[in-house]
Design a protein around this motif. Structure first.
Motif, short mmCIF file in Angstrom:
data_model
loop_
_atom_site.label_atom_id
_atom_site.label_comp_id
_atom_site.label_asym_id
_atom_site.label_seq_id
_atom_site.Cartn_x
_atom_site.Cartn_y
_atom_site.Cartn_z
N SER A 1 0.85 -1.19 0.00
CA SER A 1 0.00 0.00 0.00
C SER A 1 0.88 1.23 0.00
CB SER A 1 -0.89 0.02 1.24
OG SER A 1 -1.79 -1.07 1.23
N ALA A 2 0.30 2.36 -0.33
CA ALA A 2 1.04 3.62 -0.25
C ALA A 2 1.32 3.95 1.21
CB ALA A 2 0.22 4.74 -0.89
N PRO A 3 2.45 4.59 1.50
CA PRO A 3 2.65 5.10 2.86
C PRO A 3 1.52 6.06 3.21
CG PRO A 3 4.66 5.28 1.55
CD PRO A 3 3.57 4.90 0.61
N ARG A 4 1.02 6.00 4.43
CA ARG A 4 -0.10 6.87 4.81
C ARG A 4 0.27 8.35 4.64
NH1 ARG A 4 -5.02 6.91 6.95
NH2 ARG A 4 -5.61 8.51 8.47
N GLU A 5 1.51 8.70 4.96
CA GLU A 5 1.94 10.08 4.80
C GLU A 5 1.85 10.52 3.34
OE1 GLU A 5 3.64 7.70 6.24
OE2 GLU A 5 4.60 8.36 8.11
N ALA A 6 2.18 9.61 2.43
CA ALA A 6 2.12 9.94 1.01
C ALA A 6 0.68 10.11 0.55
CB ALA A 6 2.80 8.85 0.18
N ALA A 7 -0.21 9.26 1.05
CA ALA A 7 -1.63 9.34 0.67
C ALA A 7 -2.25 10.63 1.16
CB ALA A 7 -2.38 8.14 1.23
N ILE A 8 -2.06 10.94 2.45
CA ILE A 8 -2.65 12.16 3.01
C ILE A 8 -1.98 13.39 2.43
CG2 ILE A 8 -2.95 13.50 5.14
CD1 ILE A 8 -3.33 10.89 6.63
N GLY A 9 -0.66 13.34 2.28
CA GLY A 9 0.06 14.47 1.72
C GLY A 9 -0.38 14.79 0.30
N THR A 10 -0.62 13.75 -0.49
CA THR A 10 -1.08 13.96 -1.87
C THR A 10 -2.46 14.62 -1.88
OG1 THR A 10 0.18 12.06 -2.70
CG2 THR A 10 -1.67 12.80 -4.04
N LEU A 11 -3.35 14.14 -1.04
CA LEU A 11 -4.68 14.74 -0.95
C LEU A 11 -4.59 16.20 -0.51
CD1 LEU A 11 -6.82 11.89 0.63
CD2 LEU A 11 -7.32 13.08 -1.51
N ALA A 12 -3.75 16.47 0.48
CA ALA A 12 -3.60 17.84 0.97
C ALA A 12 -3.06 18.77 -0.11
CB ALA A 12 -2.68 17.86 2.19
N LEU A 13 -2.11 18.29 -0.89
CA LEU A 13 -1.58 19.09 -2.00
C LEU A 13 -2.67 19.38 -3.03
CD1 LEU A 13 1.91 17.46 -2.71
CD2 LEU A 13 1.50 19.75 -1.84
N MET A 14 -3.45 18.36 -3.35
CA MET A 14 -4.51 18.52 -4.33
C MET A 14 -5.54 19.56 -3.88
SD MET A 14 -4.83 14.44 -5.23
CE MET A 14 -6.52 14.52 -5.80
N ILE A 15 -6.01 19.40 -2.64
CA ILE A 15 -7.06 20.28 -2.14
C ILE A 15 -6.55 21.72 -1.97
CG2 ILE A 15 -8.58 20.76 -0.17
CD1 ILE A 15 -8.63 17.69 0.32
N GLY A 16 -5.41 21.86 -1.30
CA GLY A 16 -4.87 23.19 -1.07
C GLY A 16 -4.53 23.92 -2.34
N SER A 17 -3.92 23.21 -3.28
CA SER A 17 -3.54 23.84 -4.54
C SER A 17 -4.76 24.30 -5.33
CB SER A 17 -2.72 22.85 -5.38
OG SER A 17 -2.35 23.44 -6.61
N MET A 18 -5.82 23.48 -5.34
CA MET A 18 -7.00 23.85 -6.11
C MET A 18 -7.70 25.07 -5.49
SD MET A 18 -8.57 23.31 -8.88
CE MET A 18 -7.60 21.86 -9.33
N ILE A 19 -7.73 25.15 -4.17
CA ILE A 19 -8.31 26.32 -3.52
C ILE A 19 -7.53 27.58 -3.91
CG2 ILE A 19 -8.66 27.47 -1.29
CD1 ILE A 19 -9.26 24.68 -0.11
N LEU A 20 -6.21 27.51 -3.85
CA LEU A 20 -5.37 28.66 -4.20
C LEU A 20 -5.49 29.01 -5.68
CD1 LEU A 20 -2.12 27.80 -2.21
CD2 LEU A 20 -3.74 29.64 -1.71
#
Length: 206
Positions: free
Chosen positions: A146-165
């Motif tokens: 499986s993906a490392p949990r940090e990588a999974a959450i970090g990817t989601l956070a990048l996606m969400i934060g970047s789209m808002i900005l």
């Protein structure tokens, strides 16, 4: 399920789709029940046959839209190993086309903003975000790590934060740069996670 129950279920889904459009574009905070029902082509009187309050609708639409998008993600990247899955998610999410068409895009960024302002959606967002994180970790129909949990959450956070900005910056060079920089940063970070997971090579015999 009888015909009447089927019709009721179809009408409820129609209301949810109307509310989802409001959620993804302008948010539900400023939208009234009348706004949602009008967009659905229905009368306000019919609303309470399906939802007890606007708060109930807000909770339901966050769960519905995030579940729908999560299942779409799982199907689209079915069978891919974790690094390819997460890299593909970043690349497809962080595009000008997605930024410019929120009504047909992912609800994550607007649902996050909504959760800040509307207590009725905060619990739903938290629970559905955890399911999204687990989906990013495990994928679907794939063998292997499986993906490392940090990588999974970090990817989601990048996606969400970047789209808002990016949406806050509008259709501009600065907005495009936000998307491009986030994608580049994310791809590099995922490569680092992948290298860290590789077992060390055995030393060659002399």
């Amino acid at each position: 399920m009888g015909q009447r129950e089927k019709q009721k279920a179809a009408t409820k889904l129609h209301i949810l789709h109307s509310a989802a459009r409001h959620l993804k574009t302008v948010g539900l905070t400023g939208a009234s029940v009348s706004d949602v029902m009008s967009t659905a082509g229905l009368t306000v009187g019919g609303f309470y046959a399906h939802f007890g309050s606007k708060e109930d609708l807000a909770d339901a639409v966050v769960r519905h839209t995030m579940t729908e998008r999560r299942l779409m993600f799982l199907e689209r990247f079915k069978g891919l190993e974790w690094k390819t899955r997460l890299r593909s998610a970043l690349r497809e999410y962080l595009t000008p086309a997605h930024r410019d068409d929120p009504a047909n895009g992912c609800p994550l960024s607007m649902a996050a903003i909504e959760a800040l302002h509307t207590p009725a959606t905060a619990s739903a967002f938290k629970e559905e975000f955890e399911r999204f994180s687990q989906a990013f970790e495990a994928g679907q129909g794939v063998t292997g790590a499986s993906a490392p949990r940090e990588a999974a959450i970090g990817t989601l956070a990048l996606m969400i934060g970047s789209m808002i900005l990016a949406r806050a910056a509008g259709q501009s060079a600065a907005s495009d740069e936000i998307l491009e920089a986030t994608d580049a940063y994310g791809q590099t970070a995922l490569e680092g996670f992948a290298r860290a997971q590789r077992p060390p090579q055995a030393k060659a015999k002399r």
